[in-house]
Write an enzyme that holds these catalytic residues in place. Structure first.
Site, PDB file in Angstrom:
ATOM      1  N   LYS A 198      51.218  30.019  62.478  1.00 19.24           N
ATOM      2  CA  LYS A 198      52.014  29.728  63.678  1.00 19.24           C
ATOM      3  C   LYS A 198      52.622  31.021  64.195  1.00 19.24           C
ATOM      4  O   LYS A 198      53.551  31.575  63.621  1.00 19.24           O
ATOM      5  CB  LYS A 198      53.134  28.718  63.380  1.00 19.24           C
ATOM      6  CG  LYS A 198      53.622  28.112  64.691  1.00 19.24           C
ATOM      7  CD  LYS A 198      55.112  27.953  64.881  1.00 19.24           C
ATOM      8  CE  LYS A 198      56.075  29.041  65.018  1.00 19.24           C
ATOM      9  NZ  LYS A 198      56.264  29.614  66.360  1.00 19.24           N
ATOM     10  N   GLU A 273      60.046  37.520  54.342  1.00 19.71           N
ATOM     11  CA  GLU A 273      60.304  38.910  54.743  1.00 19.71           C
ATOM     12  C   GLU A 273      61.311  38.832  55.875  1.00 19.71           C
ATOM     13  O   GLU A 273      60.989  38.372  56.969  1.00 19.71           O
ATOM     14  CB  GLU A 273      59.022  39.577  55.263  1.00 19.71           C
ATOM     15  CG  GLU A 273      57.936  39.756  54.238  1.00 19.71           C
ATOM     16  CD  GLU A 273      58.295  40.743  53.162  1.00 19.71           C
ATOM     17  OE1 GLU A 273      59.246  41.535  53.350  1.00 19.71           O
ATOM     18  OE2 GLU A 273      57.638  40.714  52.118  1.00 19.71           O
ATOM     19  N   CYS A 307      61.841  45.428  61.444  1.00 23.78           N
ATOM     20  CA  CYS A 307      62.754  44.966  60.383  1.00 23.78           C
ATOM     21  C   CYS A 307      63.302  46.144  59.588  1.00 23.78           C
ATOM     22  O   CYS A 307      64.406  46.073  59.066  1.00 23.78           O
ATOM     23  CB  CYS A 307      62.081  43.945  59.493  1.00 23.78           C
ATOM     24  SG  CYS A 307      60.477  44.460  58.900  1.00 23.78           S
ATOM     25  N   GLU A 404      72.234  42.952  62.250  1.00 22.84           N
ATOM     26  CA  GLU A 404      70.931  43.436  62.727  1.00 22.84           C
ATOM     27  C   GLU A 404      70.870  43.258  64.246  1.00 22.84           C
ATOM     28  O   GLU A 404      70.972  42.141  64.746  1.00 22.84           O
ATOM     29  CB  GLU A 404      69.802  42.636  62.065  1.00 22.84           C
ATOM     30  CG  GLU A 404      68.425  43.136  62.457  1.00 22.84           C
ATOM     31  CD  GLU A 404      67.291  42.395  61.751  1.00 22.84           C
ATOM     32  OE1 GLU A 404      67.324  41.152  61.712  1.00 22.84           O
ATOM     33  OE2 GLU A 404      66.369  43.076  61.268  1.00 22.84           O
TER      34      GLU A 404
HETATM   35  P1  NDP Z   1      63.153  33.914  64.268  1.00 16.65           P
HETATM   36  O1  NDP Z   1      63.454  34.153  62.845  1.00 16.65           O
HETATM   37  O2  NDP Z   1      63.805  32.769  64.957  1.00 16.65           O
HETATM   38  O3  NDP Z   1      61.564  33.718  64.496  1.00 16.65           O
HETATM   39  C1  NDP Z   1      60.554  34.069  63.575  1.00 16.65           C
HETATM   40  C2  NDP Z   1      59.502  32.960  63.523  1.00 16.65           C
HETATM   41  O4  NDP Z   1      60.093  31.762  63.010  1.00 16.65           O
HETATM   42  C3  NDP Z   1      58.938  32.584  64.887  1.00 16.65           C
HETATM   43  O5  NDP Z   1      57.579  32.193  64.764  1.00 16.65           O
HETATM   44  C4  NDP Z   1      59.796  31.380  65.249  1.00 16.65           C
HETATM   45  O6  NDP Z   1      59.220  30.563  66.225  1.00 16.65           O
HETATM   46  C5  NDP Z   1      59.895  30.682  63.915  1.00 16.65           C
HETATM   47  N1  NDP Z   1      61.014  29.749  63.811  1.00 16.65           N
HETATM   48  C6  NDP Z   1      62.154  29.700  64.537  1.00 16.65           C
HETATM   49  N2  NDP Z   1      62.930  28.669  64.127  1.00 16.65           N
HETATM   50  C7  NDP Z   1      62.261  28.056  63.127  1.00 16.65           C
HETATM   51  C8  NDP Z   1      62.542  26.935  62.296  1.00 16.65           C
HETATM   52  N3  NDP Z   1      63.658  26.239  62.412  1.00 16.65           N
HETATM   53  N4  NDP Z   1      61.638  26.605  61.345  1.00 16.65           N
HETATM   54  C9  NDP Z   1      60.488  27.298  61.202  1.00 16.65           C
HETATM   55  N5  NDP Z   1      60.171  28.350  61.975  1.00 16.65           N
HETATM   56  C10 NDP Z   1      61.040  28.736  62.914  1.00 16.65           C
HETATM   57  O7  NDP Z   1      63.430  35.213  65.065  1.00 16.65           O
HETATM   58  P2  NDP Z   1      63.724  35.351  66.634  1.00 16.65           P
HETATM   59  O8  NDP Z   1      62.420  35.469  67.256  1.00 16.65           O
HETATM   60  O9  NDP Z   1      64.562  34.275  67.199  1.00 16.65           O
HETATM   61  O10 NDP Z   1      64.606  36.651  66.634  1.00 16.65           O
HETATM   62  C11 NDP Z   1      65.982  36.544  66.325  1.00 16.65           C
HETATM   63  C12 NDP Z   1      66.448  37.693  65.516  1.00 16.65           C
HETATM   64  O11 NDP Z   1      65.743  37.668  64.274  1.00 16.65           O
HETATM   65  C13 NDP Z   1      66.151  39.057  66.089  1.00 16.65           C
HETATM   66  O12 NDP Z   1      67.117  39.483  66.966  1.00 16.65           O
HETATM   67  C14 NDP Z   1      66.129  39.882  64.838  1.00 16.65           C
HETATM   68  O13 NDP Z   1      67.429  40.221  64.494  1.00 16.65           O
HETATM   69  C15 NDP Z   1      65.547  38.955  63.810  1.00 16.65           C
HETATM   70  N6  NDP Z   1      64.116  39.154  63.583  1.00 16.65           N
HETATM   71  C16 NDP Z   1      63.753  39.842  62.494  1.00 16.65           C
HETATM   72  C17 NDP Z   1      62.428  40.088  62.251  1.00 16.65           C
HETATM   73  C18 NDP Z   1      62.007  40.854  61.068  1.00 16.65           C
HETATM   74  O14 NDP Z   1      60.852  41.220  60.966  1.00 16.65           O
HETATM   75  N7  NDP Z   1      62.900  41.118  60.157  1.00 16.65           N
HETATM   76  C19 NDP Z   1      61.374  39.632  63.163  1.00 16.65           C
HETATM   77  C20 NDP Z   1      61.864  38.860  64.285  1.00 16.65           C
HETATM   78  C21 NDP Z   1      63.198  38.663  64.462  1.00 16.65           C
HETATM   79  P3  NDP Z   1      59.648  30.833  67.764  1.00 16.65           P
HETATM   80  O15 NDP Z   1      59.106  32.137  68.109  1.00 16.65           O
HETATM   81  O16 NDP Z   1      59.011  29.742  68.501  1.00 16.65           O
HETATM   82  O17 NDP Z   1      61.146  30.775  67.797  1.00 16.65           O
END
Ligand code: NDP
Length: 500
Positions: A198, A273, A307, A404
């Site tokens: 996904k 991660e 990250c 972050e």
């Molecule tokens: P999320 O953690 O929300 O998203 C990561 C993945 O999880 C996406 O595919 C998202 O889908 C999915 N997801 C969201 N909610 C759920 C849920 N309840 N159950 C299962 N899967 C879910 O990150 P965001 O995209 O909202 O970013 C928010 C913050 O997260 C950023 O500002 C950053 O700080 C951090 N982040 C950190 C990352 C890293 O690599 N460490 C990567 C991305 C974000 P969908 O895209 O549809 O929401």
């Protein structure tokens, strides 16, 4: 669509964008059961340029059923390790042959500079698939001599087998859409698992194209399924599904905890991660220009949406002003523009939501007394741009220092001695990465064991390597991707004891 922001697209990119996007379930390209779609936005302009299916719980059910069928019957369970290796090598060859198309899709979808997408995201993905292909034929067990009590008149023989964990769910973020997909797909398929991928709602395109290449490579139906959709619907349905054996997640710590809890409910194997707030530590023997160039790469690479981004800069007080001055100069000179433009050095953030989130952090920094030595504002126009920002006059208790931000924003602070810097570097809930800048081997070696982080770089930052385990201490996650450790996430050891 043959051009984007005035840049002519590769014909393969244009052809992909001209197709109606569907998702891959059981070897078929299908719409969501609901018929609903989601918009895909160009972060450089804020405009929708295509739509993808809005997969939800019924689509996840279909995909899990397809992955289960493929895991238990048909060609996949009969595939020899060498066949799994060959398929991955074929997939890597196809990806390499389509490198420009993937780079352009990533640049358009995520906003990242196309040259970075080509030479980092796509190049690393190709190498990673090839590296993991080699593991398909090298998954082994051990033989053991047993010391069974009581039954002295019998001999026993023990050995272990390493078996695929089963059906895998993978939920990935938007910052490195292709690379994060590949980091999960390649070890899972090398191990003999089947999976449901996904992608993030903001960046679904390269995952869908990867699904097409997997079909072209010859993967049997249902081995790799790609379901586009929202996190709280499709993502949550996948994480809590009783039909999967393993969930692999990359994203925020907040959502990682939700995914971890859902997994525990079913005792699903889980790897996470998560986020980071990585320190960049510059000792007093480093040339300020070199340190500033390193610090700039640590935070501005991928618009800071990394990250492991070096978002906390600690410089010895004797060099602090000089390093900040150089860094502010680099930040001010970076060419901002659409990712698809080959001249762009810093692209837009992935979405309006992310731009707003980052700018709220910058505003909170100002409200708490911080000052911008560079940047500190959104870009002009409708795109999701944030200027490369260096914040000074910050304190450890400020939100910009503790949380972050996930954007091109670094907080810079001076320090005095090694004990103090180790304590301050570790004063965070995260523990993903750190970098130390110095040529004083003795002090560097004394510092390394004190830093609580999954990766410590010395005189470099954000160097990601296929062979090195990658993951976090503390709230930065559970498990290690990449390297040999990745295979452990997708296999179960089985102990066999035979009475002879
Ligand atoms: P999320 O953690 O929300 O998203 C990561 C993945 O999880 C996406 O595919 C998202 O889908 C999915 N997801 C969201 N909610 C759920 C849920 N309840 N159950 C299962 N899967 C879910 O990150 P965001 O995209 O909202 O970013 C928010 C913050 O997260 C950023 O500002 C950053 O700080 C951090 N982040 C950190 C990352 C890293 O690599 N460490 C990567 C991305 C974000 P969908 O895209 O549809 O929401």
């Amino acid at each position: 669509m043959n051009a984007f922001h005035g840049i002519t697209l590769h014909p393969d990119t244009a052809a992909f964008l001209a197709r109606k996007q569907r998702m891959l379930i059981g070897g078929e390209w299908v719409e969501a059961a609901s018929g609903e779609t989601l918009p895909v936005m160009d972060p450089a302009s804020g405009e929708t340029f295509c739509r993808v299916p809005a997969g939800d719980s019924p689509d996840i059910d279909r995909a899990v059923a397809a992955a289960r069928r493929a895991f238990e019957s048909g060609d996949w369970p009969r595939a020899r390790p060498v066949d799994r290796e060959r398929l991955l090598l074929k997939l890597a060859d196809l990806l390499e042959a389509h490198a420009q198309e993937f780079a352009e899709l990533e640049a358009i979808d995520n906003g990242k500079p196309v040259m970075m997408a080509r030479h980092v995201d796509v190049a690393l993905s190709v190498d990673f698939i090839r590296y993991m292909a080699g593991w398909a034929t090298k998954l082994d067990g051990s033989t053991m001599e047993l010391s069974v009590p009581l039954v002295r008149d019998k001999e026993f023989f023990g050995f272990t087998r390493r078996e695929p964990v089963g059906v895998v769910g993978a939920i990935i973020p938007w910052n490195f859409p292709l690379l994060m997909a590949v980091w999960k797909v390649a070890p899972a398929l090398a191990a003999g698992c089947t999976m449901i991928l996904k992608p993030a709602e903001d960046t679904p395109l390269t995952a869908l194209r990867l699904g097409e290449l997997a079909q072209e490579a010859g993967y049997p139906a249902g081995v790799l399924n790609v379901v586009t959709g929202l996190g709280h619907t499709a993502g949550a349905a996948l994480a809590s599904h009783t039909g999967i054996e393993k969930i692999a997640f990359t994203g925020s710590t907040e959502v990682g905890k939700l995914v971890g809890k859902a997994a525990m409910e079913n005792m699903t194997r889980v790897s996470l991660e998560l986020g980071g707030k990585s320190p960049v530590i510059v000792l007093d023997d480093v040339d300020p220009a070199v340190a500033a160039a390193g610090a700039a790469q640590a935070i501005f690479f991928n618009q800071g949406q990394v990250c492991t981004a070096g978002s906390r800069l600690y410089v010895h007080k004797s060099r602090f002003d000089a390093v900040v001055e150089h860094l502010a100069g680099i930040a001010a000179g970076m060419k901002m523009g659409p990712g698809i433009d080959p001249g762009t050095q810093i692209g837009p953030l992935v979405s309006k939501v992310q731009q707003r989130r980052v700018m709220e952090y910058v505003q909170s920094g100002y409200a708490e007394g911080a000052r911008a030595a560079a940047g500190g504002a959104a870009g002009d126009g409708p795109g999701c741009f944030v200027k490369p920002t260096v914040l000074v006059d910050v304190r450890e208790d400020m939100r910009v220092v503790r949380e972050e931000i996930f954007g091109p924003v670094v907080v810079a602070q001076p320090f005095e001695d090694l004990d103090e810097i180790a304590r301050r570097a570790n004063d965070t809930p995260y523990g993903l990465a750190a970098s130390i800048w110095s040529n004083d081997l003795s002090r560097v070696h004394r510092l390394i064991p004190k830093i609580k982080a999954g990766t410590v770089w010395v005189n470099c930052h954000n160097i990601i390597e296929n062979v090195m385990p990658f993951g976090g201490f503390k709230q930065s996650g559970i498990g290690r991707e990449a390297g040999r450790s990745a295979l452990e996430l997708y296999t179960e050891p089985k102990s066999v004891i035979m009475a002879l």
